[in-house]
Scaffold this motif. Structure first.
Motif, PDB file in Angstrom:
ATOM      1  N   VAL A 189       6.183  -5.400  -7.049  1.00  0.00           N
ATOM      2  CA  VAL A 189       5.336  -4.583  -6.167  1.00  0.00           C
ATOM      3  C   VAL A 189       4.712  -5.463  -5.087  1.00  0.00           C
ATOM      4  O   VAL A 189       4.712  -5.113  -3.900  1.00  0.00           O
ATOM      5  CB  VAL A 189       4.240  -3.859  -6.977  1.00  0.00           C
ATOM      6  CG1 VAL A 189       3.176  -3.251  -6.059  1.00  0.00           C
ATOM      7  CG2 VAL A 189       4.863  -2.770  -7.848  1.00  0.00           C
ATOM      8  N   ALA A 190       4.176  -6.596  -5.491  1.00  0.00           N
ATOM      9  CA  ALA A 190       3.532  -7.504  -4.531  1.00  0.00           C
ATOM     10  C   ALA A 190       4.523  -8.006  -3.493  1.00  0.00           C
ATOM     11  O   ALA A 190       4.209  -8.049  -2.292  1.00  0.00           O
ATOM     12  CB  ALA A 190       2.907  -8.683  -5.276  1.00  0.00           C
ATOM     13  N   ALA A 191       5.711  -8.379  -3.926  1.00  0.00           N
ATOM     14  CA  ALA A 191       6.714  -8.901  -2.996  1.00  0.00           C
ATOM     15  C   ALA A 191       7.137  -7.831  -1.981  1.00  0.00           C
ATOM     16  O   ALA A 191       7.303  -8.120  -0.787  1.00  0.00           O
ATOM     17  CB  ALA A 191       7.932  -9.404  -3.766  1.00  0.00           C
ATOM     18  N   ARG A 192       7.310  -6.607  -2.441  1.00  0.00           N
ATOM     19  CA  ARG A 192       7.699  -5.526  -1.530  1.00  0.00           C
ATOM     20  C   ARG A 192       6.600  -5.241  -0.518  1.00  0.00           C
ATOM     21  O   ARG A 192       6.870  -5.099   0.687  1.00  0.00           O
ATOM     22  CB  ARG A 192       8.025  -4.265  -2.327  1.00  0.00           C
ATOM     23  CG  ARG A 192       9.267  -4.377  -3.202  1.00  0.00           C
ATOM     24  CD  ARG A 192       9.345  -3.224  -4.173  1.00  0.00           C
ATOM     25  NE  ARG A 192      10.359  -3.438  -5.196  1.00  0.00           N
ATOM     26  CZ  ARG A 192      10.291  -2.949  -6.429  1.00  0.00           C
ATOM     27  NH1 ARG A 192       9.251  -2.194  -6.781  1.00  0.00           N
ATOM     28  NH2 ARG A 192      11.249  -3.179  -7.295  1.00  0.00           N
ATOM     29  N   LEU A 193       5.365  -5.127  -0.999  1.00  0.00           N
ATOM     30  CA  LEU A 193       4.263  -4.845  -0.080  1.00  0.00           C
ATOM     31  C   LEU A 193       4.088  -5.973   0.924  1.00  0.00           C
ATOM     32  O   LEU A 193       3.815  -5.730   2.106  1.00  0.00           O
ATOM     33  CB  LEU A 193       2.967  -4.627  -0.864  1.00  0.00           C
ATOM     34  CG  LEU A 193       2.887  -3.337  -1.683  1.00  0.00           C
ATOM     35  CD1 LEU A 193       1.565  -3.279  -2.455  1.00  0.00           C
ATOM     36  CD2 LEU A 193       3.019  -2.102  -0.793  1.00  0.00           C
ATOM     37  N   ASP A 194       4.250  -7.201   0.480  1.00  0.00           N
ATOM     38  CA  ASP A 194       4.135  -8.341   1.388  1.00  0.00           C
ATOM     39  C   ASP A 194       5.169  -8.240   2.512  1.00  0.00           C
ATOM     40  O   ASP A 194       4.857  -8.482   3.686  1.00  0.00           O
ATOM     41  CB  ASP A 194       4.323  -9.638   0.603  1.00  0.00           C
ATOM     42  CG  ASP A 194       4.147 -10.872   1.473  1.00  0.00           C
ATOM     43  OD1 ASP A 194       3.032 -11.082   1.993  1.00  0.00           O
ATOM     44  OD2 ASP A 194       5.131 -11.614   1.649  1.00  0.00           O
ATOM     45  N   THR A 195       6.379  -7.870   2.167  1.00  0.00           N
ATOM     46  CA  THR A 195       7.439  -7.731   3.177  1.00  0.00           C
ATOM     47  C   THR A 195       7.119  -6.605   4.155  1.00  0.00           C
ATOM     48  O   THR A 195       7.292  -6.754   5.369  1.00  0.00           O
ATOM     49  CB  THR A 195       8.791  -7.452   2.499  1.00  0.00           C
ATOM     50  OG1 THR A 195       9.117  -8.532   1.624  1.00  0.00           O
ATOM     51  CG2 THR A 195       9.903  -7.298   3.521  1.00  0.00           C
ATOM     52  N   VAL A 196       6.651  -5.474   3.636  1.00  0.00           N
ATOM     53  CA  VAL A 196       6.335  -4.323   4.490  1.00  0.00           C
ATOM     54  C   VAL A 196       5.174  -4.649   5.425  1.00  0.00           C
ATOM     55  O   VAL A 196       5.246  -4.418   6.637  1.00  0.00           O
ATOM     56  CB  VAL A 196       6.005  -3.087   3.623  1.00  0.00           C
ATOM     57  CG1 VAL A 196       5.488  -1.942   4.493  1.00  0.00           C
ATOM     58  CG2 VAL A 196       7.241  -2.634   2.848  1.00  0.00           C
ATOM     59  N   TYR A 197       4.100  -5.178   4.860  1.00  0.00           N
ATOM     60  CA  TYR A 197       2.929  -5.507   5.687  1.00  0.00           C
ATOM     61  C   TYR A 197       3.299  -6.519   6.766  1.00  0.00           C
ATOM     62  O   TYR A 197       2.896  -6.394   7.923  1.00  0.00           O
ATOM     63  CB  TYR A 197       1.815  -6.100   4.820  1.00  0.00           C
ATOM     64  CG  TYR A 197       1.147  -5.153   3.847  1.00  0.00           C
ATOM     65  CD1 TYR A 197       1.544  -3.832   3.701  1.00  0.00           C
ATOM     66  CD2 TYR A 197       0.095  -5.597   3.042  1.00  0.00           C
ATOM     67  CE1 TYR A 197       0.922  -2.983   2.802  1.00  0.00           C
ATOM     68  CE2 TYR A 197      -0.535  -4.759   2.144  1.00  0.00           C
ATOM     69  CZ  TYR A 197      -0.114  -3.456   2.013  1.00  0.00           C
ATOM     70  OH  TYR A 197      -0.739  -2.625   1.114  1.00  0.00           O
ATOM     71  N   SER A 198       4.044  -7.536   6.366  1.00  0.00           N
ATOM     72  CA  SER A 198       4.426  -8.587   7.303  1.00  0.00           C
ATOM     73  C   SER A 198       5.255  -8.031   8.447  1.00  0.00           C
ATOM     74  O   SER A 198       5.067  -8.408   9.614  1.00  0.00           O
ATOM     75  CB  SER A 198       5.212  -9.669   6.562  1.00  0.00           C
ATOM     76  OG  SER A 198       5.714 -10.631   7.445  1.00  0.00           O
ATOM     77  N   ALA A 199       6.174  -7.135   8.136  1.00  0.00           N
ATOM     78  CA  ALA A 199       7.055  -6.585   9.167  1.00  0.00           C
ATOM     79  C   ALA A 199       6.266  -5.846  10.241  1.00  0.00           C
ATOM     80  O   ALA A 199       6.559  -5.971  11.437  1.00  0.00           O
ATOM     81  CB  ALA A 199       8.081  -5.645   8.526  1.00  0.00           C
ATOM     82  N   PHE A 200       5.265  -5.089   9.826  1.00  0.00           N
ATOM     83  CA  PHE A 200       4.474  -4.343  10.804  1.00  0.00           C
ATOM     84  C   PHE A 200       3.592  -5.266  11.641  1.00  0.00           C
ATOM     85  O   PHE A 200       3.481  -5.106  12.859  1.00  0.00           O
ATOM     86  CB  PHE A 200       3.613  -3.288  10.110  1.00  0.00           C
ATOM     87  CG  PHE A 200       4.377  -2.054   9.712  1.00  0.00           C
ATOM     88  CD1 PHE A 200       5.089  -1.327  10.654  1.00  0.00           C
ATOM     89  CD2 PHE A 200       4.390  -1.620   8.395  1.00  0.00           C
ATOM     90  CE1 PHE A 200       5.801  -0.186  10.300  1.00  0.00           C
ATOM     91  CE2 PHE A 200       5.095  -0.487   8.034  1.00  0.00           C
ATOM     92  CZ  PHE A 200       5.808   0.230   8.983  1.00  0.00           C
ATOM     93  N   THR A 201       2.951  -6.218  10.976  1.00  0.00           N
ATOM     94  CA  THR A 201       2.066  -7.108  11.736  1.00  0.00           C
ATOM     95  C   THR A 201       2.858  -7.991  12.692  1.00  0.00           C
ATOM     96  O   THR A 201       2.382  -8.316  13.781  1.00  0.00           O
ATOM     97  CB  THR A 201       1.214  -7.968  10.786  1.00  0.00           C
ATOM     98  OG1 THR A 201       2.059  -8.672   9.868  1.00  0.00           O
ATOM     99  CG2 THR A 201       0.250  -7.097   9.989  1.00  0.00           C
ATOM    100  N   GLU A 202       4.077  -8.368  12.320  1.00  0.00           N
ATOM    101  CA  GLU A 202       4.917  -9.158  13.220  1.00  0.00           C
ATOM    102  C   GLU A 202       5.300  -8.362  14.457  1.00  0.00           C
ATOM    103  O   GLU A 202       5.516  -8.922  15.535  1.00  0.00           O
ATOM    104  CB  GLU A 202       6.181  -9.636  12.489  1.00  0.00           C
ATOM    105  CG  GLU A 202       5.917 -10.775  11.515  1.00  0.00           C
ATOM    106  CD  GLU A 202       7.162 -11.183  10.745  1.00  0.00           C
ATOM    107  OE1 GLU A 202       8.252 -10.637  11.051  1.00  0.00           O
ATOM    108  OE2 GLU A 202       7.052 -12.043   9.849  1.00  0.00           O
TER     109      GLU A 202
END
Length: 290
Positions: A98-111
């Protein structure tokens, strides 16, 4: 000048279940969209282009694999990601995944430069009124998800709503018949609170959504009919694969309570959360080390 683009990702909560309009659902994100305006990160706009990609039953995997690509293609100015409850209702629950998926999603938007909206959520066991031995394992899982969301929201500078506590959770007027989804009043409460957070940062210049329902509240008989014909099926579809494991968790819970060692279960969960976040940090540092 193009409209401000607001994209919502998530599950049934963001899809709008519990807030019926016509033949479909509306929900907090659609209500919020009407009050969003320009701010420091985007020029003043007269309109908001809102896209709701949330799908009932979604887990973090669905958001990552299905909703995220569609959302990024829209290049949103604001993106909401409210997800995690369905993960806790599955026998495959894994806080590190769960943490790894959310990290990827959050990162993609902020980038991409989008403003990220997140929220922590109440645990389903308490909302359903399950017995303690059944509710506590689910509560522990939801606390783990919330801890991860808190940490990652801070890491990525998200606009974060604390929706896992406070008086609104115990106000039955806020909730639909299934006790898992807000009714119209509850969805409006979420929209009002998100709007206030965005307004504090100059990201919402339109009028705040009204906290008062637009439509009459469903009668008790109508609510019970919906619960019997649709709501119960909704719960069953999401919990069927969990039930055998949940009974095992309940037995383990009772055994620890009898021994007076329940704190070990909480400690185990805390360690799992710490390990999940540490794994993300280690992954970030790897390229530098190389």
């Amino acid at each position: 000048m193009r409209p401000l683009r607001f994209v919502a990702l998530g599950d049934s909560l963001t899809e709008g279940v519990g807030d019926p309009v016509g033949d479909g659902w509306r929900g907090w994100a659609a209500l919020l969209a009407g009050g969003i305006g320009g701010g420091p990160s985007v020029k003043s706009v007269e309109s908001v282009e809102f896209t709701n990609l949330a799908v009932s039953g979604s887990q973090t995997r669905d958001v990552l694999e299905r909703q995220l690509p569609a959302a990024l293609a829209l290049r949103p100015d604001i993106a909401s990601v409210v997800i995690g409850v369905n993960d806790t209702l599955r026998c495959t629950f894994d806080i590190q995944a769960v943490a790894a998926r959310l990290d990827t999603v959050y990162s993609a938007f902020t980038e991409q430069g989008a403003v990220l909206l997140t929220a922590c959520l109440p645990d389903p066991g308490a909302m359903l009124g399950l017995p303690g031995a059944l509710a506590r394992p689910l509560a522990r899982r939801q606390r783990a998800v919330n801890a991860v969301v808190h940490a990652l929201s801070e890491r990525y500078g998200a606009v974060h709503l604390h929706a896992a506590e406070e008086a609104w959770l115990t106000d039955r007027a806020m909730w639909s018949a299934d006790r898992l989804h807000p009714g119209e009043r509850g969805h409006r409460q979420l929209a009002v609170r998100f709007h206030a957070l965005l307004a504090e940062q100059g990201l919402a210049t339109g009028s705040a959504p009204s906290p008062e329902p637009e439509f009459p509240e469903p009668t008790k008989s109508a609510s019970l009919w919906w619960l019997a014909t649709a709501g119960t099926g909704w719960v069953a579809r999401r919990c069927t694969d969990l039930l055998p494991q949940l009974m095992t968790l309940a037995v383990d819970e009772m055994r620890h309570r009898v021994r007076g060692t329940s704190a070990r279960l909480d400690l185990r969960t805390a360690h799992a959360v710490s390990a999940a976040l540490a794994a993300l940090s280690a992954g970030e540092q790897q390229p530098d080390a190389a």
